[in-house]
Design a protein around this motif. Sequence first.
Motif, PDB file in Angstrom:
ATOM      1  N   GLU A  91      36.029 -86.232 -72.305  1.00 21.82           N
ATOM      2  CA  GLU A  91      34.722 -86.000 -71.680  1.00 21.82           C
ATOM      3  C   GLU A  91      34.331 -84.530 -71.776  1.00 21.82           C
ATOM      4  OE1 GLU A  91      32.502 -88.057 -70.390  1.00 21.82           O
ATOM      5  OE2 GLU A  91      33.681 -89.864 -70.768  1.00 21.82           O
ATOM      6  N   LEU A  92      35.307 -83.653 -71.624  1.00 24.72           N
ATOM      7  CA  LEU A  92      35.034 -82.224 -71.779  1.00 24.72           C
ATOM      8  C   LEU A  92      34.651 -81.896 -73.218  1.00 24.72           C
ATOM      9  CD1 LEU A  92      37.851 -80.665 -69.589  1.00 24.72           C
ATOM     10  CD2 LEU A  92      35.428 -80.048 -69.466  1.00 24.72           C
ATOM     11  N   VAL A  93      35.409 -82.439 -74.161  1.00 24.78           N
ATOM     12  CA  VAL A  93      35.095 -82.213 -75.573  1.00 24.78           C
ATOM     13  C   VAL A  93      33.682 -82.706 -75.881  1.00 24.78           C
ATOM     14  CG1 VAL A  93      35.674 -82.873 -77.944  1.00 24.78           C
ATOM     15  CG2 VAL A  93      37.494 -82.273 -76.329  1.00 24.78           C
ATOM     16  N   ASN A  94      33.346 -83.893 -75.395  1.00 23.39           N
ATOM     17  CA  ASN A  94      32.032 -84.471 -75.675  1.00 23.39           C
ATOM     18  C   ASN A  94      30.915 -83.640 -75.050  1.00 23.39           C
ATOM     19  OD1 ASN A  94      33.260 -86.552 -77.047  1.00 23.39           O
ATOM     20  ND2 ASN A  94      33.145 -88.000 -75.348  1.00 23.39           N
ATOM     21  N   ALA A  95      31.145 -83.133 -73.843  1.00 26.81           N
ATOM     22  CA  ALA A  95      30.123 -82.314 -73.199  1.00 26.81           C
ATOM     23  C   ALA A  95      29.867 -81.036 -73.986  1.00 26.81           C
ATOM     24  CB  ALA A  95      30.553 -81.974 -71.768  1.00 26.81           C
ATOM     25  N   LEU A  96      30.938 -80.403 -74.470  1.00 27.50           N
ATOM     26  CA  LEU A  96      30.772 -79.192 -75.273  1.00 27.50           C
ATOM     27  C   LEU A  96      30.132 -79.509 -76.616  1.00 27.50           C
ATOM     28  CD1 LEU A  96      34.178 -77.462 -74.454  1.00 27.50           C
ATOM     29  CD2 LEU A  96      31.908 -76.848 -73.579  1.00 27.50           C
ATOM     30  N   PHE A  97      30.519 -80.620 -77.210  1.00 31.88           N
ATOM     31  CA  PHE A  97      29.913 -81.018 -78.471  1.00 31.88           C
ATOM     32  C   PHE A  97      28.425 -81.281 -78.296  1.00 31.88           C
ATOM     33  CE2 PHE A  97      28.594 -84.431 -81.388  1.00 31.88           C
ATOM     34  CZ  PHE A  97      28.759 -83.768 -82.585  1.00 31.88           C
ATOM     35  N   ASP A  98      28.032 -81.909 -77.196  1.00 35.65           N
ATOM     36  CA  ASP A  98      26.612 -82.156 -76.941  1.00 35.65           C
ATOM     37  C   ASP A  98      25.836 -80.849 -76.861  1.00 35.65           C
ATOM     38  OD1 ASP A  98      27.037 -84.873 -76.928  1.00 35.65           O
ATOM     39  OD2 ASP A  98      27.014 -85.071 -74.739  1.00 35.65           O
ATOM     40  N   ARG A  99      26.430 -79.850 -76.220  1.00 39.32           N
ATOM     41  CA  ARG A  99      25.769 -78.543 -76.148  1.00 39.32           C
ATOM     42  C   ARG A  99      25.585 -77.952 -77.539  1.00 39.32           C
ATOM     43  NH1 ARG A  99      28.019 -74.909 -71.172  1.00 39.32           N
ATOM     44  NH2 ARG A  99      27.822 -76.432 -69.487  1.00 39.32           N
ATOM     45  N   TYR A 100      26.635 -78.040 -78.330  1.00 37.08           N
ATOM     46  CA  TYR A 100      26.546 -77.516 -79.694  1.00 37.08           C
ATOM     47  C   TYR A 100      25.485 -78.267 -80.494  1.00 37.08           C
ATOM     48  CZ  TYR A 100      27.676 -76.866 -84.600  1.00 37.08           C
ATOM     49  OH  TYR A 100      27.582 -76.621 -85.942  1.00 37.08           O
ATOM     50  N   GLU A 101      25.488 -79.578 -80.407  1.00 36.44           N
ATOM     51  CA  GLU A 101      24.539 -80.387 -81.168  1.00 36.44           C
ATOM     52  C   GLU A 101      23.101 -80.065 -80.766  1.00 36.44           C
ATOM     53  OE1 GLU A 101      24.409 -84.978 -82.749  1.00 36.44           O
ATOM     54  OE2 GLU A 101      25.007 -84.625 -80.668  1.00 36.44           O
ATOM     55  N   ASN A 102      22.865 -79.879 -79.474  1.00 34.83           N
ATOM     56  CA  ASN A 102      21.517 -79.545 -79.013  1.00 34.83           C
ATOM     57  C   ASN A 102      21.080 -78.171 -79.521  1.00 34.83           C
ATOM     58  OD1 ASN A 102      21.276 -81.961 -77.606  1.00 34.83           O
ATOM     59  ND2 ASN A 102      22.039 -81.096 -75.698  1.00 34.83           N
ATOM     60  N   ALA A 103      21.988 -77.196 -79.461  1.00 39.84           N
ATOM     61  CA  ALA A 103      21.651 -75.857 -79.949  1.00 39.84           C
ATOM     62  C   ALA A 103      21.384 -75.873 -81.448  1.00 39.84           C
ATOM     63  CB  ALA A 103      22.784 -74.884 -79.618  1.00 39.84           C
ATOM     64  N   LEU A 104      22.177 -76.658 -82.180  1.00 37.40           N
ATOM     65  CA  LEU A 104      21.976 -76.758 -83.621  1.00 37.40           C
ATOM     66  C   LEU A 104      20.632 -77.404 -83.942  1.00 37.40           C
ATOM     67  CD1 LEU A 104      23.534 -76.213 -86.314  1.00 37.40           C
ATOM     68  CD2 LEU A 104      24.212 -78.616 -86.235  1.00 37.40           C
ATOM     69  N   SER A 105      20.248 -78.406 -83.174  1.00 37.73           N
ATOM     70  CA  SER A 105      18.969 -79.079 -83.389  1.00 37.73           C
ATOM     71  C   SER A 105      17.797 -78.124 -83.197  1.00 37.73           C
ATOM     72  CB  SER A 105      18.834 -80.270 -82.430  1.00 37.73           C
ATOM     73  OG  SER A 105      19.801 -81.250 -82.709  1.00 37.73           O
TER      74      SER A 105
END
Length: 221
Positions: free
Chosen positions: A54-68
């Motif tokens: 869940e922690l990994v996914n939350a950080l990945f979501d942040r990265y994906e949003n910033a990349l978008s």
Amino acid sequence: MTRKAPRRTAERIAETTLALFNRFGEPNVSTTQISAELNISPGNLYYHYPSKDELVNALFDRYENALSELLPASGDVRDVEDGWFFLHTLLELIWQYRFLYRDLNHLLSRNRRLETHFPAILRRKKRALGTLVDHLTAGSGVAPTDERARDALAANLVVLLTWWLSYEYVLNPRQALEPQNAEGALLRGAWHGLGLLVPYLDPGPRAHLQALLAAYDVTTT
């Protein structure tokens, strides 16, 4: 006021986890270590993030949003300085979430969300870098002359930028990804990325790019 506390705690947990993952690698950091670093109980951590994934996914979501938010800026690239700034900014974002790239094979093998979402990220990077290539080589007499050549150049940029930090890490695993080495790593990555475009530019932009690269006095690795 009390209703805001969980959000603040969740934010602290995410920020601390990102710092630990980046420094030591995701496989080497346990939820117990994260709790100890924050001086909170494991139960408090699990309340906000029931598992390490869940922690990994939350950080990945942040990265994906910033990349978008970042990738559409490739459409604003008009000259080599714009291109340099775009590539450097992209590498800065990758550096901010560098554990995703250093531990990518491990994460893909055990995290379904990353397994299904990361290929799409690479495709989106490729489209954005293809746009950058188009804008920087527009009207050039030596630009890629067919779709396959242009596609290959964009793919080469994706490969270089995506795995640049892994390359740096292999060369110097004890120091390469420490914060004090960020500037050099990012400059070298952007330098090599733009270097791929040199053969496809007209003499004027090519000289401009070569002067820009020389001005940064990058020590290559």
